[in-house]
Write an enzyme that holds these catalytic residues in place. Sequence first.
Site, PDB file in Angstrom:
ATOM      1  N   LYS A 142      -9.003  -1.894  13.553  1.00 54.54           N
ATOM      2  CA  LYS A 142      -7.751  -1.480  14.213  1.00 54.54           C
ATOM      3  C   LYS A 142      -7.530  -2.238  15.518  1.00 54.54           C
ATOM      4  O   LYS A 142      -6.414  -2.677  15.807  1.00 54.54           O
ATOM      5  CB  LYS A 142      -7.754   0.041  14.453  1.00 54.54           C
TER       6      LYS A 142
ATOM      7  N   TYR B 140     -13.902   0.790  10.993  1.00 53.04           N
ATOM      8  CA  TYR B 140     -12.466   1.104  10.944  1.00 53.04           C
ATOM      9  C   TYR B 140     -11.824   0.809  12.300  1.00 53.04           C
ATOM     10  O   TYR B 140     -10.789   0.143  12.389  1.00 53.04           O
ATOM     11  CB  TYR B 140     -12.308   2.584  10.570  1.00 53.04           C
TER      12      TYR B 140
ATOM     13  N   ASP C  54      -2.067  -7.164  -4.621  1.00 56.42           N
ATOM     14  CA  ASP C  54      -3.348  -7.103  -3.909  1.00 56.42           C
ATOM     15  C   ASP C  54      -3.105  -7.869  -2.618  1.00 56.42           C
ATOM     16  O   ASP C  54      -2.985  -9.097  -2.623  1.00 56.42           O
ATOM     17  CB  ASP C  54      -4.457  -7.752  -4.742  1.00 56.42           C
TER      18      ASP C  54
ATOM     19  N   GLY D 247       0.837  -1.215   0.000  1.00 53.69           N
ATOM     20  CA  GLY D 247       0.000   0.000   0.000  1.00 53.69           C
ATOM     21  C   GLY D 247       0.862   1.251   0.000  1.00 53.69           C
ATOM     22  O   GLY D 247       0.598   2.218   0.725  1.00 53.69           O
TER      23      GLY D 247
ATOM     24  N   GLY E 145      -0.202   5.543  -1.021  1.00 51.61           N
ATOM     25  CA  GLY E 145      -1.159   6.396  -0.308  1.00 51.61           C
ATOM     26  C   GLY E 145      -0.493   7.568   0.395  1.00 51.61           C
ATOM     27  O   GLY E 145       0.670   7.901   0.134  1.00 51.61           O
ATOM     28  N   GLN E 146      -1.240   8.175   1.318  1.00 56.84           N
ATOM     29  CA  GLN E 146      -0.748   9.387   1.990  1.00 56.84           C
ATOM     30  C   GLN E 146       0.560   9.109   2.737  1.00 56.84           C
ATOM     31  O   GLN E 146       1.512   9.883   2.632  1.00 56.84           O
ATOM     32  CB  GLN E 146      -1.812   9.930   2.969  1.00 56.84           C
TER      33      GLN E 146
HETATM   34  P1  NAD Z   1      -4.294   5.687   2.093  1.00 57.21           P
HETATM   35  O1  NAD Z   1      -5.744   5.433   1.949  1.00 57.21           O
HETATM   36  O2  NAD Z   1      -3.741   6.981   1.657  1.00 57.21           O
HETATM   37  O3  NAD Z   1      -3.470   4.533   1.368  1.00 57.21           O
HETATM   38  C1  NAD Z   1      -3.841   3.187   1.477  1.00 57.21           C
HETATM   39  C2  NAD Z   1      -3.085   2.386   0.462  1.00 57.21           C
HETATM   40  O4  NAD Z   1      -3.607   1.051   0.481  1.00 57.21           O
HETATM   41  C3  NAD Z   1      -3.219   2.881  -0.980  1.00 57.21           C
HETATM   42  O5  NAD Z   1      -1.927   2.882  -1.564  1.00 57.21           O
HETATM   43  C4  NAD Z   1      -4.108   1.827  -1.642  1.00 57.21           C
HETATM   44  O6  NAD Z   1      -3.829   1.658  -3.032  1.00 57.21           O
HETATM   45  C5  NAD Z   1      -3.703   0.601  -0.862  1.00 57.21           C
HETATM   46  N1  NAD Z   1      -4.635  -0.523  -0.925  1.00 57.21           N
HETATM   47  C6  NAD Z   1      -5.982  -0.520  -0.862  1.00 57.21           C
HETATM   48  N2  NAD Z   1      -6.463  -1.766  -1.023  1.00 57.21           N
HETATM   49  C7  NAD Z   1      -5.379  -2.570  -1.166  1.00 57.21           C
HETATM   50  C8  NAD Z   1      -5.200  -3.970  -1.375  1.00 57.21           C
HETATM   51  N3  NAD Z   1      -6.240  -4.807  -1.464  1.00 57.21           N
HETATM   52  N4  NAD Z   1      -3.943  -4.452  -1.485  1.00 57.21           N
HETATM   53  C9  NAD Z   1      -2.872  -3.629  -1.405  1.00 57.21           C
HETATM   54  N5  NAD Z   1      -2.979  -2.309  -1.212  1.00 57.21           N
HETATM   55  C10 NAD Z   1      -4.221  -1.793  -1.108  1.00 57.21           C
HETATM   56  O7  NAD Z   1      -3.936   5.399   3.631  1.00 57.21           O
HETATM   57  P2  NAD Z   1      -2.759   6.037   4.512  1.00 57.21           P
HETATM   58  O8  NAD Z   1      -3.253   7.316   5.053  1.00 57.21           O
HETATM   59  O9  NAD Z   1      -1.484   5.991   3.785  1.00 57.21           O
HETATM   60  O10 NAD Z   1      -2.768   5.020   5.737  1.00 57.21           O
HETATM   61  C11 NAD Z   1      -1.902   3.915   5.803  1.00 57.21           C
HETATM   62  C12 NAD Z   1      -2.158   3.205   7.129  1.00 57.21           C
HETATM   63  O11 NAD Z   1      -2.030   4.132   8.223  1.00 57.21           O
HETATM   64  C13 NAD Z   1      -3.575   2.621   7.267  1.00 57.21           C
HETATM   65  O12 NAD Z   1      -3.522   1.460   8.038  1.00 57.21           O
HETATM   66  C14 NAD Z   1      -4.309   3.696   8.039  1.00 57.21           C
HETATM   67  O13 NAD Z   1      -5.407   3.182   8.750  1.00 57.21           O
HETATM   68  C15 NAD Z   1      -3.222   4.159   8.990  1.00 57.21           C
HETATM   69  N6  NAD Z   1      -3.464   5.486   9.526  1.00 57.21           N
HETATM   70  C16 NAD Z   1      -3.453   6.566   8.704  1.00 57.21           C
HETATM   71  C17 NAD Z   1      -3.710   7.815   9.248  1.00 57.21           C
HETATM   72  C18 NAD Z   1      -3.720   9.054   8.391  1.00 57.21           C
HETATM   73  O14 NAD Z   1      -4.098  10.127   8.897  1.00 57.21           O
HETATM   74  N7  NAD Z   1      -3.295   8.990   7.143  1.00 57.21           N
HETATM   75  C19 NAD Z   1      -3.972   7.943  10.621  1.00 57.21           C
HETATM   76  C20 NAD Z   1      -4.019   6.801  11.401  1.00 57.21           C
HETATM   77  C21 NAD Z   1      -3.721   5.575  10.853  1.00 57.21           C
HETATM   78  C1  AKB Z   2      -8.915   8.736   9.552  1.00 56.21           C
HETATM   79  O1  AKB Z   2      -9.408   9.852   9.802  1.00 56.21           O
HETATM   80  O2  AKB Z   2      -9.557   7.735   9.222  1.00 56.21           O
HETATM   81  C2  AKB Z   2      -7.424   8.576   9.728  1.00 56.21           C
HETATM   82  C3  AKB Z   2      -7.142   8.125  11.114  1.00 56.21           C
HETATM   83  C4  AKB Z   2      -6.991   9.104  12.197  1.00 56.21           C
HETATM   84  O3  AKB Z   2      -7.049   6.947  11.343  1.00 56.21           O
HETATM   85  N1  AKB Z   2      -6.794   9.813   9.400  1.00 56.21           N
END
Ligand code: NAD
Ligand code: AKB
Length: 316
Positions: free
Chosen positions: A146, A142, A53, A8, A11-12
């Site tokens: 977690k 969600y 995937d 993944g 993503g962000q």
């Molecule tokens: P995002 O949504 O920006 O990226 C998620 C990634 O997962 C993408 O690259 C997407 O293509 C990929 N993905 C989706 N389905 C998939 C699959 N079946 N197989 C492989 N890849 C797949 O999420 P993010 O913000 O980068 O978050 C990454 C992790 O950090 C997640 O577990 C999220 O819950 C956690 N998180 C993020 C935040 C935040 O604010 N960004 C906060 C708390 C926790």
């Molecule tokens: C969301 O809002 O879903 C994420 C997180 C805090 O897990 N940025």
Amino acid sequence: MKRILIVGSTGQIGSELSCKLRSIYGTDNVVCGHFAPPYPEGFFDAGPTVKIDATDINQVAEAVKTYKIDTIYNLAAILSATAELHPQLGWTVGIGSLLNCLNVAKEYGCAVFTPSSIGAFGSDTPRVKTPQDTLQRPTTIYGITKVTGELLSDYYFHRWGVDTRSVRYPGLISNMTLPGGGTTDYAVEIYYKAVKGEKFTCPIKAGTLMDMMYMPDALDAAIQLMEADPARLKHRNSFNVTAMSFDPEMLKAAIQRHYPDFKMEYDIDPVKQAIADSWPDSMDDSCAREEWDWNPKYDLDTMTKDMINVLQLKLQ
Ligand code: NAD
Ligand code: AKB
């Protein structure tokens, strides 16, 4: 030398974590797993990539075998607001990917980092200075993924010796890749509007406090924890980490110190507001500070200054 697979990675978090990991461990030692567009600019030229995937264990196993991986950063997930609209997908991606990573890690001897979230807490959890070890009864799908993920990761550590580690990230603010469907996304989108000279419509009510963190600190948290001396870790899955706590009015005021004419109105999104209302106001991250020296560098004002500087260049 580490051989890292990011699942993944587009993503962000992944789009920035991949650059940071490559700068530390070497470009060829960090393989970026990708699932679907959009792709960060230059993604396929920046280093090794592999289509995965993560809900298919064979694809995860093949990548780990082919690239001789010893560490997996598992970032595949559906974020809170989108998962609430598509709960089955939220579960399938969140838990399916994690279980596959854990099982492959068990077979091939990999360490695994999987972020948890402030979403792992619920309305019954103490809201202020939420302790490391406390009641976790989230009401969102969600959050349920977690908490399940935290428990599964600890289970694989205790039962099978898989080196699993995790942090409970707050809302992350960044300027490379837009967030992917979370409740805290407003805290990123507001900066884009401010720098473009546009009014921002906030989906979260004034007075709603949530923990937040700037991306450079979030990347440091992941890497520092994965490098931490295991003998010091009393916890593993998952550590509270935070850098700041603010509500939309505090964020608006910080932006207005740079753009005095910046305007914000409210149009509350009931799904996001209900989620935000069930999350902590502020977490206590003293265990992370004690066990692996967590110490974030950015607060609201220093983050705001940097976000605005970067976005002014990016959006000009
Ligand atoms: P995002 O949504 O920006 O990226 C998620 C990634 O997962 C993408 O690259 C997407 O293509 C990929 N993905 C989706 N389905 C998939 C699959 N079946 N197989 C492989 N890849 C797949 O999420 P993010 O913000 O980068 O978050 C990454 C992790 O950090 C997640 O577990 C999220 O819950 C956690 N998180 C993020 C935040 C935040 O604010 N960004 C906060 C708390 C926790
Ligand atoms: C969301 O809002 O879903 C994420 C997180 C805090 O897990 N940025």
